[in-house]
Write an enzyme that holds these catalytic residues in place. Sequence first.
Site, PDB file in Angstrom:
ATOM      1  N   LYS A 116       0.806  -1.218   0.000  1.00  0.00           N
ATOM      2  CA  LYS A 116       0.000   0.000   0.000  1.00  0.00           C
ATOM      3  C   LYS A 116       0.844   1.275   0.000  1.00  0.00           C
ATOM      4  CE  LYS A 116      -4.179  -1.993   2.040  1.00  0.00           C
ATOM      5  NZ  LYS A 116      -3.731  -3.382   2.011  1.00  0.00           N
ATOM      6  N   GLU A 200      -2.839   7.391   7.232  1.00  0.00           N
ATOM      7  CA  GLU A 200      -3.382   8.394   6.337  1.00  0.00           C
ATOM      8  C   GLU A 200      -4.588   9.066   6.987  1.00  0.00           C
ATOM      9  OE1 GLU A 200      -4.210   6.088   2.910  1.00  0.00           O
ATOM     10  OE2 GLU A 200      -6.155   5.383   3.629  1.00  0.00           O
ATOM     11  N   GLU A 275      -9.420   0.684  -5.649  1.00  0.00           N
ATOM     12  CA  GLU A 275     -10.392   1.129  -4.656  1.00  0.00           C
ATOM     13  C   GLU A 275     -10.214   2.623  -4.370  1.00  0.00           C
ATOM     14  OE1 GLU A 275     -10.579  -1.342  -1.243  1.00  0.00           O
ATOM     15  OE2 GLU A 275     -10.819  -3.179  -2.403  1.00  0.00           O
ATOM     16  N   GLU A 288      -6.325   1.895  -2.511  1.00  0.00           N
ATOM     17  CA  GLU A 288      -5.389   0.806  -2.739  1.00  0.00           C
ATOM     18  C   GLU A 288      -5.769   0.105  -4.028  1.00  0.00           C
ATOM     19  OE1 GLU A 288      -5.698  -2.408   0.072  1.00  0.00           O
ATOM     20  OE2 GLU A 288      -7.828  -2.039   0.380  1.00  0.00           O
TER      21      GLU A 288
END
Length: 660
Positions: A116, A200, A275, A288
């Site tokens: 990721k 995040e 996504e 991701e």
Amino acid sequence: MFEKILIANRGEIACRVIKSARKMGIKTVAVYSDADREALHVRMADEAVHIGPSPSSESYLVMERIIQACKDTGAQAVHPGYGFLSENSVFCEALEAQGIAFIGPATLAINSMGDKITSKNLAEKAGVNVIPGYTDVVRDAEHAVEISNGIGYPVMLKASAGGGGKGMRVAWNEAECRDGFERATNEARSSFGDDRVFIEKFIEEPRHIEIQVMADTHGNVIYLGERECSIQRRHQKVIEEAPSPFIDEATRKEMGEQAVKLAKAVQYRSAGTVEFIVDAKRNFYFLEMNTRLQVEHPVTELVTGQDLVELMIRVANGEALPLKQADVKLTGWAMESRVYAEDPFRNFLPSIGRLVKYEPPEGENVRVDTGVYEGGEVSMFYDPMIAKLITYGATRNEAIVRMQDALDAYCIQGVRHNISFLNALMVHPRFIEGRLTTNFIAEEYPDGFDASCVPQDDPAKSIVIAAMIHRQYMDRAARMSGQLQGHERRVNDEWVVVIGGEQHAVTVVAADDGYQVTYADNSYQVSTEWAFGQPLLHSTINGKSATFQVERSGLWLRLFHRGNQIDALVLTPRAAELHALMPEKEAPDLSKFLLSPMPGLLVKVSVVEGQEVKAGEELAVVEAMKMENVLRASQDGVVASVKAEAGDSLKVDQVIIEFE
């Protein structure tokens, strides 16, 4: 074309791949662990190879055994499904070294997008919208707090190699950040063998919307519309649909083109999913990329008419995609519900055991992807998914109603399941309106889920059906009695249905085409072909169809309909008078014990004998179905004794700690 492929997975996805391979005339090889010796995917495949003990770390995650199974059976390619080794580049390279095709993307895409942190950096370079955050590896809990303070709460801590909701925690303050970092790293290490975590910004009121991409080795990349996956619990998707009720054509095109741009940047091939998180103004940000087939792929198949598994196999065989972007048309609407072995009335605790009764629904535009069968077992070693239930309709409302009916007709006995919860979602006014966010479940059920959370379209239906069933039993008893005595015994017409301590007077009389039930000055004509012992009761009530699931325990009836679970006792008026006078049995006092709420592995005991604990303090950690569950003190107290230790396999309600 390949003559034989091996499916390096289990459960419903292994069965799903076998179906497409069989349609293409390709023979299949299943692999299985000790726990899966009698599993459905083993029964369906042309061949099956045992690869080790029940824990996935000793079977499905041991790539050497899977490669050896390919050699032993002559399998020319491997479909990894999702989870396990599906996004493991080392596995992909090991297959390539043996001349075995991997039905999925190349190692470049797996390494770039499977991580990721790396994928977010690449997405930004490719011109894809990204969420603000810290993409380097977080060293420890204090470092996580420092970063989070800089970004601003709330933040999301996410395992770099994560997926399926594991290794993810939302933190709203420093304390939650420290605890979330520990839980996320532990889950990531346990599930993926990689404990790296990044952070995040957590976007409030978000929607989770993803784009399905498909690419071949000839430079062709297309997107096949979007899926709405906003209905989630603990970051695990519960309901998915295609298309999204929120996305307009312009946003769909922009999201799709960015997804294609990202796929091309990593020379992608096969099926993949990009996504996005979408805010209330349709601003979208890269979340991701999953370099594999997604659990929710069936809804895309139904609205596009494409078999994604077949396309994956053809691409892996070197074929070009048979369609261009202009050929992709979205027609109708599809819904998917994830049916899990978990008890929504006990905070969704996982359930294991044998499926004593298993009857999935059937009918036009109803699809069930499952890996279980009646008499099979749901194991503690793997994900608790029983099946995916998918419905299709010309409109969203048609797909929803069909899903409501299919859930009513889905009969599962022997393990607890979440069908009541799924149907409660399907009848929820906010869901029907399409006002969705990833916070939907938390907002609508802040105190957990119970029967009171489920809106009833007509509470009288269950009362009427309970009375009708009881009358049928009484009529049968009268006929049997008449055979013995030479005449029929007359059956009462007046009855009282007791539900939740409330009494409902009804009149039930036989009619030519069923029974006439009178309740609360209303008349209900009920007809059914239901027979004693059948778990499903299909009926018409005043001309409208309604399906109920029926369980009988002694004199009690348990009815399931539209998410409602109702326990009913039908008595004569005199018996009902006496029943109202009966004292209620008091439940035993278990406040001095910490009981395991689920079957699982005791990972950690956080207290010792004689220790004082405060309400909210961590007592133990239990791992079940690959998820860690922290058990905390409900009140202040002193530990009298510890009854279990780390490493023990626990049963439901097994005592872990006793308090003074």
